[in-house]
Design a protein around this motif. Structure first.
Motif, PDB file in Angstrom:
ATOM      1  N   LEU A 176       0.821  -1.197   0.500  1.00  9.98           N
ATOM      2  CA  LEU A 176       0.111   0.088   0.181  1.00  9.98           C
ATOM      3  C   LEU A 176       0.733   1.352   0.152  1.00  9.98           C
ATOM      4  N   GLY A 177       2.259   1.492  -0.021  1.00  9.21           N
ATOM      5  CA  GLY A 177       2.956   2.416   0.295  1.00  9.21           C
ATOM      6  C   GLY A 177       2.955   3.077   1.510  1.00  9.21           C
ATOM      7  N   TRP A 178       2.393   1.609   2.648  1.00  6.26           N
ATOM      8  CA  TRP A 178       2.103   2.957   4.202  1.00  6.26           C
ATOM      9  C   TRP A 178       3.186   1.890   5.268  1.00  6.26           C
ATOM     10  N   LEU A 179       4.446   2.625   4.548  1.00  5.98           N
ATOM     11  CA  LEU A 179       5.122   1.942   5.749  1.00  5.98           C
ATOM     12  C   LEU A 179       5.950   0.300   5.456  1.00  5.98           C
ATOM     13  N   GLU A 180       6.525  -0.013   6.197  1.00  8.04           N
ATOM     14  CA  GLU A 180       6.335  -1.943   6.382  1.00  8.04           C
ATOM     15  C   GLU A 180       5.529  -2.888   6.433  1.00  8.04           C
ATOM     16  N   ASP A 181       4.838  -3.940   6.451  1.00  7.25           N
ATOM     17  CA  ASP A 181       3.793  -5.111   7.026  1.00  7.25           C
ATOM     18  C   ASP A 181       4.484  -5.452   8.049  1.00  7.25           C
ATOM     19  N   LEU A 182       3.070  -5.835   8.988  1.00  4.23           N
ATOM     20  CA  LEU A 182       3.599  -5.148  10.603  1.00  4.23           C
ATOM     21  C   LEU A 182       2.433  -6.314  11.083  1.00  4.23           C
ATOM     22  N   PRO A 183       3.185  -7.503  11.642  1.00  4.79           N
ATOM     23  CA  PRO A 183       2.057  -8.496  12.032  1.00  4.79           C
ATOM     24  C   PRO A 183       1.042  -8.565  12.359  1.00  4.79           C
ATOM     25  N   ALA A 184      -0.393  -9.124  12.075  1.00  4.72           N
ATOM     26  CA  ALA A 184      -1.832  -8.585  12.636  1.00  4.72           C
ATOM     27  C   ALA A 184      -2.071  -7.982  14.231  1.00  4.72           C
ATOM     28  N   GLY A 185      -0.612  -8.582  15.113  1.00  3.81           N
ATOM     29  CA  GLY A 185      -1.048  -7.642  16.661  1.00  3.81           C
ATOM     30  C   GLY A 185      -0.456  -6.912  16.844  1.00  3.81           C
ATOM     31  N   VAL A 186       0.950  -6.339  16.304  1.00  6.42           N
ATOM     32  CA  VAL A 186       1.446  -5.048  15.827  1.00  6.42           C
ATOM     33  C   VAL A 186      -0.141  -3.828  15.674  1.00  6.42           C
ATOM     34  N   ALA A 187      -0.053  -3.996  14.074  1.00  7.52           N
ATOM     35  CA  ALA A 187      -1.425  -3.296  14.034  1.00  7.52           C
ATOM     36  C   ALA A 187      -2.425  -3.766  14.669  1.00  7.52           C
ATOM     37  N   CYS A 188      -2.964  -4.297  15.005  1.00 13.68           N
ATOM     38  CA  CYS A 188      -4.627  -4.204  15.603  1.00 13.68           C
ATOM     39  C   CYS A 188      -4.126  -3.408  17.571  1.00 13.68           C
ATOM     40  N   GLU A 189      -3.224  -3.671  17.794  1.00 15.82           N
ATOM     41  CA  GLU A 189      -2.596  -2.737  18.905  1.00 15.82           C
ATOM     42  C   GLU A 189      -2.455  -1.092  18.923  1.00 15.82           C
ATOM     43  N   TRP A 190      -1.950  -0.905  18.038  1.00 22.62           N
ATOM     44  CA  TRP A 190      -2.344   0.515  17.528  1.00 22.62           C
ATOM     45  C   TRP A 190      -3.277   1.047  17.168  1.00 22.62           C
ATOM     46  N   ALA A 191      -4.054   0.046  16.531  1.00 25.08           N
ATOM     47  CA  ALA A 191      -5.622   0.937  16.189  1.00 25.08           C
ATOM     48  C   ALA A 191      -6.733   0.974  16.779  1.00 25.08           C
ATOM     49  N   PHE A 192      -6.380  -0.256  17.981  1.00 26.36           N
ATOM     50  CA  PHE A 192      -7.180   0.126  19.408  1.00 26.36           C
ATOM     51  C   PHE A 192      -7.079   0.740  20.047  1.00 26.36           C
ATOM     52  N   ARG A 193      -5.828   1.029  20.369  1.00 26.13           N
ATOM     53  CA  ARG A 193      -5.090   1.797  21.778  1.00 26.13           C
ATOM     54  C   ARG A 193      -6.157   2.424  22.032  1.00 26.13           C
TER      55      ARG A 193
END
Length: 310
Positions: A176-193
Motif C-alpha cells: 500500500l506504500g504505508w510503511l513496512e508490512d506489520l504483524p496483525a497483532g502490532v497493527a491491531c494494538e495500534w488501531a485499538f489503542r
C-alpha cells in the motif's frame, strides 16, 4: 574508517533479532553506546546514516529490527504472533541486556523514534539507560493526532489497517506504500489503542517508573503523530526521569516541512544531528522548551531531606 558488523541478538524469549553495530576501528571499547529504536513499520537500515554519524563521534551505535520487521522478519507474517508490547518487553529488553552485558563500562544512550521512545518503558532493565533522546515519541492515541488530518488518519490507521489485518492475517503496508508490512497483532494494538497504556492490561505500565535518566523529547510542528499532546501523554509515564519537551519547526531550518520521519534523513547531518549529539554528551540543548518535569524520585528525596532537617 567505519566498521559495520551484522549480528543477531536474542530477545528474552529467544527470538533472533537482526542488528548492526557501527563503530570506528579505534574505539572497540567505547565510553558511550547508543541504541537506536525504530518507528513502527520502519526498518533499522533507515537509521544507518544517523548511526554512522554517532560512530564518527566516538559512539558504538546499534540499530536493530523489531520482530516481524526487516532483518527480524520471518518467512511469512501471516499468522505471526507479535505485538508492540512484545517489541519492548522481550525485544528491547533483550537488546538492553545484551548491551549491558557486553559493554558493562559504557554509558547506554537510547535514541527512540516514534514508538521507539515507548520501548524503554516496557523493558524491565530500563534503569540501565543513562540518557533517552525521543523524537516524535508517542503511542498513537488517535485523539492526539494533528487536528487538520485526524479524520483521515483515523480512517487509515484505525479502520482500514485493522480490517486488512483481520482479512489477510497481517497488515500489507509495503504493498500500500504505508510503511513496512506489520504483524496483525502490532497493527491491531495500534488501531485499538486507548488513551492510557494501562488498558487493557495494567501491567504494561509497570516499568516506566524505573527509568531514572534525563530525557529530551522533540515535538515537530508539522508532525501529525508526535504532537505536543501526544508526546506529553507519553512523558507523563516516565515519572522518575527529568523530562524536557522541546519544539522544532521547519521554519527554524528554513524548510517547508520536516514531518514525522525526516529527522533521521542525511540532509540533517549538519544541523539537527549535531544538536542531538551535544545533548547526549553534555546535556545542553538549543531548542525552545515547551515543558519541563522534574524526577518525582528526586523531588520526594528533597522533600524527605527537608523534613529531616526540620
Amino acid at each position: 574508517m567505519h566498521i559495520e558488523s551484522s549480528i543477531q541478538i536474542a530477545a528474552t524469549d529467544g527470538y533472533p533479532l537482526g542488528a548492526t553495530l557501527f563503530y570506528a576501528d579505534d574505539s572497540p571499547h567505547p565510553e558511550r553506546l547508543a541504541i537506536v529504536n525504530c518507528a513502527t513499520g520502519v526498518k533499522a537500515v533507515y537509521y544507518a546514516r544517523y548511526a554512522r554519524f554517532l560512530a564518527d563521534h566516538g559512539y558504538l551505535a546499534l540499530t536493530w529490527d523489531y520482530r516481524g520487521i526487516g532483518a527480524s522478519r520471518p518467512a511469512s507474517l501471516r499468522g505471526f504472533k507479535a505485538g508492540k508490547f512484545d517489541w519492548g518487553s522481550k525485544d528491547f529488553e533483550g537488546v538492553l541486556q545484551w548491551a549491558a552485558n557486553n559493554f558493562p563500562d559504557s554509558e547506554i544512550h537510547v535514541v527512540g523514534h516514534s514508538i521507539g521512545g515507548v520501548m524503554p518503558g516496557y523493558a524491565a532493565s530500563c534503569w540501565r539507560i543513562d540518557r533517552l533522546l525521543a523524537v516524535g515519541a508517542q503511542y498513537a492515541y488517535w485523539r492526539d493526532y494533528a487536528q487538520a488530518v485526524r479524520r483521515r488518519m483515523f480512517l487509515k490507521w484505525h479502520v482500514a489497517m485493522p480490517l486488512l489485518s483481520k482479512l489477510l492475517g497481517y497488515f500489507p503496508g509495503r504493498a500500500l506504500g504505508w510503511l513496512e508490512d506489520l504483524p496483525a497483532g502490532v497493527a491491531c494494538e495500534w488501531a485499538f489503542r486507548r488513551a492510557r497504556l494501562e488498558h487493557p492490561e495494567p501491567a504494561r505500565a509497570d516499568h516506566f517508573a524505573l527509568l531514572g535518566c534525563p530525557t529530551l523529547a522533540y515535538t515537530i510542528s508539522d508532525d501529525p503523530f508526535g504532537t505536543p499532546a501526544a508526546v506529553t501523554r507519553l512523558l507523563d509515564y516516565y515519572v522518575n526521569s527529568k523530562r524536557t519537551l522541546v519544539s522544532l519547526t521547519p521554519h527554524d531550518l528554513h524548510l517547508k516541512q520536516i514531518g514525522h520521519f525526516a529527522f533521521f534523513h542525511d540532509r540533517f547531518r549538519g544541523s539537527l544531528w549535531p544538536e542531538t549529539l551535544q545533548w547526549l554528551t553534555t546535556g545542553i540543548h538549543r531548542r525552545r522548551i515547551l515543558g519541563e518535569w522534574p524526577s518525582a524520585r528526586i523531588v520526594n528525596e528533597e522533600a524527605e531531606d527537608l523534613e529531616d532537617a526540620a
